[in-house]
Enzyme design. Sequence first.
Site, PDB file in Angstrom:
ATOM      1  N   ASN A   1       0.809  -1.231   0.000  1.00  0.00           N
ATOM      2  CA  ASN A   1       0.000   0.000   0.000  1.00  0.00           C
ATOM      3  C   ASN A   1       0.843   1.284   0.000  1.00  0.00           C
ATOM      4  O   ASN A   1       0.370   2.337  -0.431  1.00  0.00           O
ATOM      5  CB  ASN A   1      -1.029   0.008   1.142  1.00  0.00           C
ATOM      6  CG  ASN A   1      -0.417  -0.083   2.514  1.00  0.00           C
ATOM      7  OD1 ASN A   1       0.758  -0.436   2.653  1.00  0.00           O
ATOM      8  ND2 ASN A   1      -1.187   0.218   3.536  1.00  0.00           N
TER       9      ASN A   1
ATOM     10  N   GLU B   1       4.228  -3.812  12.501  1.00  0.00           N
ATOM     11  CA  GLU B   1       3.208  -2.778  12.271  1.00  0.00           C
ATOM     12  C   GLU B   1       2.093  -3.491  11.530  1.00  0.00           C
ATOM     13  O   GLU B   1       2.205  -3.769  10.345  1.00  0.00           O
ATOM     14  CB  GLU B   1       3.835  -1.631  11.466  1.00  0.00           C
ATOM     15  CG  GLU B   1       3.052  -0.354  11.580  1.00  0.00           C
ATOM     16  CD  GLU B   1       2.068  -0.198  10.436  1.00  0.00           C
ATOM     17  OE1 GLU B   1       0.907  -0.630  10.615  1.00  0.00           O
ATOM     18  OE2 GLU B   1       2.444   0.329   9.390  1.00  0.00           O
ATOM     19  N   LEU B   2       1.030  -3.815  12.280  1.00  0.00           N
ATOM     20  CA  LEU B   2       0.022  -4.743  11.755  1.00  0.00           C
ATOM     21  C   LEU B   2      -1.288  -4.017  11.447  1.00  0.00           C
ATOM     22  O   LEU B   2      -1.305  -2.814  11.230  1.00  0.00           O
ATOM     23  CB  LEU B   2      -0.164  -5.889  12.756  1.00  0.00           C
ATOM     24  CG  LEU B   2       1.148  -6.593  13.151  1.00  0.00           C
ATOM     25  CD1 LEU B   2       0.912  -7.660  14.204  1.00  0.00           C
ATOM     26  CD2 LEU B   2       1.858  -7.186  11.930  1.00  0.00           C
TER      27      LEU B   2
ATOM     28  N   CYS C   1      -3.409   1.335   6.826  1.00  0.00           N
ATOM     29  CA  CYS C   1      -3.702   0.721   8.128  1.00  0.00           C
ATOM     30  C   CYS C   1      -4.283   1.737   9.096  1.00  0.00           C
ATOM     31  O   CYS C   1      -4.838   1.362  10.127  1.00  0.00           O
ATOM     32  CB  CYS C   1      -2.425   0.160   8.742  1.00  0.00           C
ATOM     33  SG  CYS C   1      -1.588  -0.955   7.665  1.00  0.00           S
TER      34      CYS C   1
ATOM     35  N   GLU D   1     -10.643  -4.849   8.996  1.00  0.00           N
ATOM     36  CA  GLU D   1     -10.215  -3.684   8.206  1.00  0.00           C
ATOM     37  C   GLU D   1     -10.934  -3.710   6.862  1.00  0.00           C
ATOM     38  O   GLU D   1     -10.847  -4.716   6.150  1.00  0.00           O
ATOM     39  CB  GLU D   1      -8.725  -3.790   7.920  1.00  0.00           C
ATOM     40  CG  GLU D   1      -7.841  -3.184   8.955  1.00  0.00           C
ATOM     41  CD  GLU D   1      -6.374  -3.220   8.511  1.00  0.00           C
ATOM     42  OE1 GLU D   1      -5.742  -2.169   8.505  1.00  0.00           O
ATOM     43  OE2 GLU D   1      -5.874  -4.311   8.184  1.00  0.00           O
TER      44      GLU D   1
ATOM     45  N   GLU E   1       8.145   3.261  14.407  1.00  0.00           N
ATOM     46  CA  GLU E   1       8.908   3.706  13.230  1.00  0.00           C
ATOM     47  C   GLU E   1       8.770   5.215  13.162  1.00  0.00           C
ATOM     48  O   GLU E   1       7.702   5.761  13.432  1.00  0.00           O
ATOM     49  CB  GLU E   1       8.335   3.059  11.969  1.00  0.00           C
ATOM     50  CG  GLU E   1       8.486   1.553  11.986  1.00  0.00           C
ATOM     51  CD  GLU E   1       8.109   0.894  10.668  1.00  0.00           C
ATOM     52  OE1 GLU E   1       7.094   1.273  10.068  1.00  0.00           O
ATOM     53  OE2 GLU E   1       8.853   0.004  10.240  1.00  0.00           O
TER      54      GLU E   1
HETATM   55  C1  SIN Z   1       0.161   2.308   6.707  1.00  0.00           C
HETATM   56  O1  SIN Z   1      -0.929   2.237   6.218  1.00  0.00           O
HETATM   57  O2  SIN Z   1       0.651   1.329   7.254  1.00  0.00           O
HETATM   58  C2  SIN Z   1       1.014   3.533   6.665  1.00  0.00           C
HETATM   59  C3  SIN Z   1       0.302   4.791   6.711  1.00  0.00           C
HETATM   60  C4  SIN Z   1       1.181   5.984   6.970  1.00  0.00           C
HETATM   61  O3  SIN Z   1       2.411   5.898   7.027  1.00  0.00           O
HETATM   62  O4  SIN Z   1       0.617   7.048   7.155  1.00  0.00           O
END
Ligand code: SIN
Length: 481
Positions: A154, A253-254, A287, A384, A461
Amino acid sequence: MKPYDQLLRDCILINNYWASADRRFPVMNPATGDLIAEVADADTNHVVEAIGAAAVAFETWGKTTARSRSLILKKWYQLVMQHTDALASLLTAEQGKPFTEAKGEVIYGASFIEWYAEECRRTYGETIPAPVAGKRLLTIKQPVGVVAAITPWNFPVAMITRKIAPALAAGCTVVLKPAEDTPLSALALASLAIEAGIPPGVLNVLPTSDAASIGKVLCTHPVVKKISFTGSTEVGKILMEQCASTVKRLSLELGGNAPVIVFDDADIMVAVKGTLASKYRNAGQTCVCANRIFVQQKIYPDFISRYREAVAELNVGNGATENVQIGPLINEAGINKVRRLLFDATEKGAEVITGGGTHPAGGLFFEPTIITNCNDSMLLSREEIFGPVSAIYVFNDEHEVVRLANKTEYGLAAYIFTQDINRAWRVAEQLEHGMIGINEGIISHAEAPFGGMKESGFGKEGGYYGIEEYLETKYLCIGGV
Ligand code: SIN
């Protein structure tokens, strides 16, 4: 001639050598269904070779000065910025997001390289006051070693730089496995890294159609000291189990199930704009996208009518054409999931007030959709959505909405819209989510920590937290002083 031709690579990268493979797999443009490239398909032998190369490179890269790593990373940052348009058009071609959004991602991605080029010069240890005479206590920071990064489709640029930049800055070497749907951005970034002066073996890239086998070798190999993964909670749990055999460090990061809470006292246009930005970024495939939109009773009619107007203005189409805000979903599985969740919700009483079906632009395009009357018996309140569907719930009071917002095993992002600062603090503190947007729908920045709680994973992160994930804190105790 495509704008990205100069950056198109279709091979495996090991030791700064572009290697072919017996098998290749297709990378398709989700907007048109056209083949972009056939990419060399890495197998488990390539993984072992890449890990070996990274281990040898670590012997020298891990001992270079922070300043020399910083200079190479700065050069990489400059090259990425110089190639913003080409990288963005490649990103749009393989991932589908609109070109302007893709440009935004490239700049966002580059910001991690810039930030960690600076931050690596500040990975200080500390001296600790000793409790007894004659001893001196201190800590030093050292790179963890060979790191494997497993990244999603993504954000084919930013999720890579968010992992690799701090890892390289810390002195680690990297084996990267990009997503099967979007390996081309990863390979393009790597070619710029080589041009910037990244030495052989420091960054290795394994495009593959066999994520499970490659992932297993990365997770179980004793030379790999850390795995950083962004993807589904389901896969995260498998990797976690596999990493147990070597007690590997992990950052996960799930998935997320972000609540948006619009209180009666919100500035309505701020709430509409913020919710829209959070929900429809990348066609709903992030996410941190708004997954459940809770609107308080009094503001509800006004919010719905203005939100509906704003959603109706979203332009759907091929991201390579101008004035498009919503591109295609990534693949057939993505669109089937949205259909399944929508069907379940309407069966259970949800009302479609905008959109609701596939878009005439083509097979992977879905109409920007709003459904009302949602409740927590519906699958989309737990899963989701990962598509352009706004699910709206009504609530009465603060206590109720906090309970509902926390009623999920996920805990990544949440958003609050209110003009009452006391309420903002109170609710933010009670929400079991790792990141809270307050009167803001876009919250991610290189300077800030990104990461979740509960089954959304652990590890941060971004910010100074991001580089700590790639450093060992070693304690030294000097006696007889
Ligand atoms: C993600 O959807 O995992 C990342 C979104 C973001 O970095 O803003």
